[in-house]
Write a protein that holds these residues in place. Structure first.
Motif, PDB file in Angstrom:
ATOM      1  N   ALA A  51       2.952   0.034   1.564  1.00 31.99           N
ATOM      2  CA  ALA A  51       3.435   1.394   1.290  1.00 31.99           C
ATOM      3  C   ALA A  51       4.919   1.347   0.946  1.00 31.99           C
ATOM      4  CB  ALA A  51       3.213   2.297   2.503  1.00 31.99           C
ATOM      5  N   PRO A  52       5.414   2.337   0.202  1.00 34.87           N
ATOM      6  CA  PRO A  52       6.828   2.351  -0.184  1.00 34.87           C
ATOM      7  C   PRO A  52       7.793   2.295   0.984  1.00 34.87           C
ATOM      8  CG  PRO A  52       5.600   3.856  -1.580  1.00 34.87           C
ATOM      9  CD  PRO A  52       4.650   3.386  -0.521  1.00 34.87           C
ATOM     10  N   ASN A  53       7.435   2.874   2.142  1.00 33.89           N
ATOM     11  CA  ASN A  53       8.389   2.860   3.251  1.00 33.89           C
ATOM     12  C   ASN A  53       8.561   1.483   3.870  1.00 33.89           C
ATOM     13  OD1 ASN A  53       6.043   2.636   4.742  1.00 33.89           O
ATOM     14  ND2 ASN A  53       6.415   4.435   6.028  1.00 33.89           N
ATOM     15  N   SER A  54       7.782   0.504   3.418  1.00 41.07           N
ATOM     16  CA  SER A  54       8.003  -0.864   3.890  1.00 41.07           C
ATOM     17  C   SER A  54       9.224  -1.496   3.229  1.00 41.07           C
ATOM     18  CB  SER A  54       6.759  -1.735   3.647  1.00 41.07           C
ATOM     19  OG  SER A  54       6.431  -1.785   2.275  1.00 41.07           O
ATOM     20  N   PHE A  55       9.717  -0.878   2.143  1.00 44.78           N
ATOM     21  CA  PHE A  55      10.899  -1.387   1.453  1.00 44.78           C
ATOM     22  C   PHE A  55      11.961  -0.321   1.180  1.00 44.78           C
ATOM     23  CE2 PHE A  55       7.767  -4.660   0.572  1.00 44.78           C
ATOM     24  CZ  PHE A  55       8.509  -5.816   0.736  1.00 44.78           C
ATOM     25  N   TYR A  56      11.604   0.952   1.353  1.00 46.05           N
ATOM     26  CA  TYR A  56      12.542   2.043   1.083  1.00 46.05           C
ATOM     27  C   TYR A  56      12.574   2.994   2.279  1.00 46.05           C
ATOM     28  CZ  TYR A  56      12.408   0.534  -3.789  1.00 46.05           C
ATOM     29  OH  TYR A  56      12.512  -0.206  -4.949  1.00 46.05           O
ATOM     30  N   THR A  57      13.770   3.293   2.771  1.00 43.87           N
ATOM     31  CA  THR A  57      13.885   4.140   3.954  1.00 43.87           C
ATOM     32  C   THR A  57      13.338   5.549   3.711  1.00 43.87           C
ATOM     33  OG1 THR A  57      16.148   4.736   3.303  1.00 43.87           O
ATOM     34  CG2 THR A  57      15.897   2.913   4.863  1.00 43.87           C
ATOM     35  N   ASP A  58      13.387   6.025   2.479  1.00 46.32           N
ATOM     36  CA  ASP A  58      12.868   7.358   2.175  1.00 46.32           C
ATOM     37  C   ASP A  58      11.498   7.286   1.499  1.00 46.32           C
ATOM     38  OD1 ASP A  58      13.746   6.218  -0.176  1.00 46.32           O
ATOM     39  OD2 ASP A  58      14.715   8.043  -0.944  1.00 46.32           O
ATOM     40  N   GLY A  59      10.850   6.118   1.559  1.00 46.03           N
ATOM     41  CA  GLY A  59       9.548   5.946   0.920  1.00 46.03           C
ATOM     42  C   GLY A  59       8.424   6.609   1.698  1.00 46.03           C
ATOM     43  N   ILE A  60       7.339   6.920   0.997  1.00 42.40           N
ATOM     44  CA  ILE A  60       6.190   7.534   1.652  1.00 42.40           C
ATOM     45  C   ILE A  60       5.435   6.507   2.488  1.00 42.40           C
ATOM     46  CG2 ILE A  60       5.942   9.278  -0.148  1.00 42.40           C
ATOM     47  CD1 ILE A  60       3.490   7.664  -1.170  1.00 42.40           C
ATOM     48  N   GLY A  61       4.711   7.005   3.490  1.00 41.05           N
ATOM     49  CA  GLY A  61       3.833   6.162   4.283  1.00 41.05           C
ATOM     50  C   GLY A  61       2.475   6.016   3.621  1.00 41.05           C
ATOM     51  N   ILE A  62       1.680   5.115   4.127  1.00 38.24           N
ATOM     52  CA  ILE A  62       0.411   4.769   3.499  1.00 38.24           C
ATOM     53  C   ILE A  62      -0.548   5.951   3.441  1.00 38.24           C
ATOM     54  CG2 ILE A  62      -0.801   3.958   5.585  1.00 38.24           C
ATOM     55  CD1 ILE A  62      -0.769   2.166   2.152  1.00 38.24           C
ATOM     56  N   GLU A  63      -0.418   6.891   4.397  1.00 44.69           N
ATOM     57  CA  GLU A  63      -1.347   8.024   4.426  1.00 44.69           C
ATOM     58  C   GLU A  63      -1.073   9.039   3.315  1.00 44.69           C
ATOM     59  OE1 GLU A  63       2.157   9.942   6.420  1.00 44.69           O
ATOM     60  OE2 GLU A  63       1.361   7.915   6.093  1.00 44.69           O
ATOM     61  N   ARG A  64       0.042   8.875   2.614  1.00 45.59           N
ATOM     62  CA  ARG A  64       0.421   9.838   1.584  1.00 45.59           C
ATOM     63  C   ARG A  64      -0.219   9.544   0.225  1.00 45.59           C
ATOM     64  NH1 ARG A  64       5.480  12.071   2.508  1.00 45.59           N
ATOM     65  NH2 ARG A  64       5.220  13.125   0.489  1.00 45.59           N
ATOM     66  N   TYR A  65      -0.876   8.390   0.082  1.00 43.68           N
ATOM     67  CA  TYR A  65      -1.615   8.138  -1.158  1.00 43.68           C
ATOM     68  C   TYR A  65      -2.833   9.053  -1.208  1.00 43.68           C
ATOM     69  CZ  TYR A  65       1.161   3.988  -2.250  1.00 43.68           C
ATOM     70  OH  TYR A  65       2.182   3.141  -2.565  1.00 43.68           O
ATOM     71  N   THR A  66      -3.070   9.685  -2.333  1.00 44.87           N
ATOM     72  CA  THR A  66      -4.210  10.581  -2.469  1.00 44.87           C
ATOM     73  C   THR A  66      -5.464   9.779  -2.822  1.00 44.87           C
ATOM     74  OG1 THR A  66      -3.972  10.963  -4.853  1.00 44.87           O
ATOM     75  CG2 THR A  66      -2.630  12.332  -3.364  1.00 44.87           C
ATOM     76  N   PRO A  67      -6.647  10.350  -2.592  1.00 42.33           N
ATOM     77  CA  PRO A  67      -7.869   9.650  -3.003  1.00 42.33           C
ATOM     78  C   PRO A  67      -7.863   9.281  -4.480  1.00 42.33           C
ATOM     79  CG  PRO A  67      -8.413  11.457  -1.546  1.00 42.33           C
ATOM     80  CD  PRO A  67      -6.942  11.578  -1.839  1.00 42.33           C
ATOM     81  N   GLU A  68      -7.301  10.179  -5.320  1.00 47.03           N
ATOM     82  CA  GLU A  68      -7.258   9.892  -6.757  1.00 47.03           C
ATOM     83  C   GLU A  68      -6.386   8.682  -7.065  1.00 47.03           C
ATOM     84  OE1 GLU A  68      -8.457  14.050  -6.150  1.00 47.03           O
ATOM     85  OE2 GLU A  68      -6.777  12.861  -5.400  1.00 47.03           O
ATOM     86  N   ASP A  69      -5.337   8.463  -6.265  1.00 43.34           N
ATOM     87  CA  ASP A  69      -4.474   7.302  -6.460  1.00 43.34           C
ATOM     88  C   ASP A  69      -5.245   5.996  -6.285  1.00 43.34           C
ATOM     89  OD1 ASP A  69      -2.147   8.871  -6.770  1.00 43.34           O
ATOM     90  OD2 ASP A  69      -1.729   8.839  -4.613  1.00 43.34           O
ATOM     91  N   LEU A  70      -6.303   6.030  -5.493  1.00 42.72           N
ATOM     92  CA  LEU A  70      -6.952   4.817  -5.006  1.00 42.72           C
ATOM     93  C   LEU A  70      -8.222   4.460  -5.760  1.00 42.72           C
ATOM     94  CD1 LEU A  70      -6.402   5.522  -1.210  1.00 42.72           C
ATOM     95  CD2 LEU A  70      -5.004   4.108  -2.729  1.00 42.72           C
TER      96      LEU A  70
END
Length: 235
Positions: free
Chosen positions: A61-80
């Protein structure tokens, strides 16, 4: 909204089974299972488990590299749900564990199969999936650190800017090669909330193009990543 359909003749899992013996990134927590209830005592079987968010086949998830990144739960079903292509670079990685996948590899693939479509996930088949049951060989650690192939900075820049891809995946433990200290590929993809899949398997069973990926995640609130059940639908 337009109706979208997945037509397939075969479904292949691209995820490794999870057990305490899987290769783990140095310093990551172990995979542990503990029995909570048994058939003999409780009438049903139940375990609890513990593992790192970036262990086994997983998505970052983006927050693993960016302090203001989204967490993994923020990906939508359509993203996946994404089309995918597979670039086979095994001939380049054999005997070259520090190989960085480059522009020439992408150009070679596109000469044979056509231009990579926008919104695709680009999967890199390095052959490392076959080392999964040998954690020592999978990481090939020495005094300089880990040694495994990954996607070079020029290649990921091209794929994002000129092909507008949705993300990347690989059968090693990192889309950045093992000797990377900057994690440039992770940074580049996750800056746009893209998809980063690591520790994939069965890439040898996929065609070069035409696959649809369906990525199942644990909705870990604020999660830096999640173990992933990645299914490939083959037309």
């Amino acid at each position: 909204m337009a109706i979208k359909q997945i037509q397939f003749r075969q479904v292949i899992s691209l995820s490794h089974p999870i057990n305490p013996r899987i290769p783990l990134w140095p310093g990551d927590p172990p995979v542990e299972f503990e029995e909570v209830a048994s058939l003999e005592t409780d009438g049903y079987f139940l375990r609890r488990f513990s593992m790192g968010e970036h262990s086994a086949t997983h998505m970052n998830a983006p927050n693993s590299f960016y302090t203001d990144g989204i967490g993994i739960e923020r990906y939508t079903p359509e993203d996946l749900v994404r089309p995918a292509v597979v670039i086979d670079v095994r001939d380049k990685t054999q005997g070259h564990s520090d190989y960085e996948i480059g522009l020439l590899d992408i150009e070679d693939w596109e000469r044979k199969h056509g231009q990579i479509e926008p919104g695709s996930v680009v999967l890199m088949y390095t052959g490392w999936q076959h080392l999964w049951n040998d954690p020592v060989a999978f990481f090939a650690q020495d005094a300089q650190g880990s040694h495994f192939p990954g996607i070079g900075e020029a290649a990921i820049g091209f794929l994002i800017e000129h092909r507008q891809i949705a993300g990347v995946g690989i059968d090693t433990h990192g889309v950045d090669f093992g000797q990377s200290s900057t994690f440039a590929t992770n940074h580049a993809v996750l800056a746009g909330n893209g998809i980063v899949l690591e520790c994939l398997t069965h890439l040898d069973r996929l065609p070069a193009k035409g696959v649809t990926l369906v990525i199942g995640l644990l909705g870990l609130e604020g999660g830096s990543g999640s173990p992933a059940s990645v299914m490939a639908f083959i037309p």
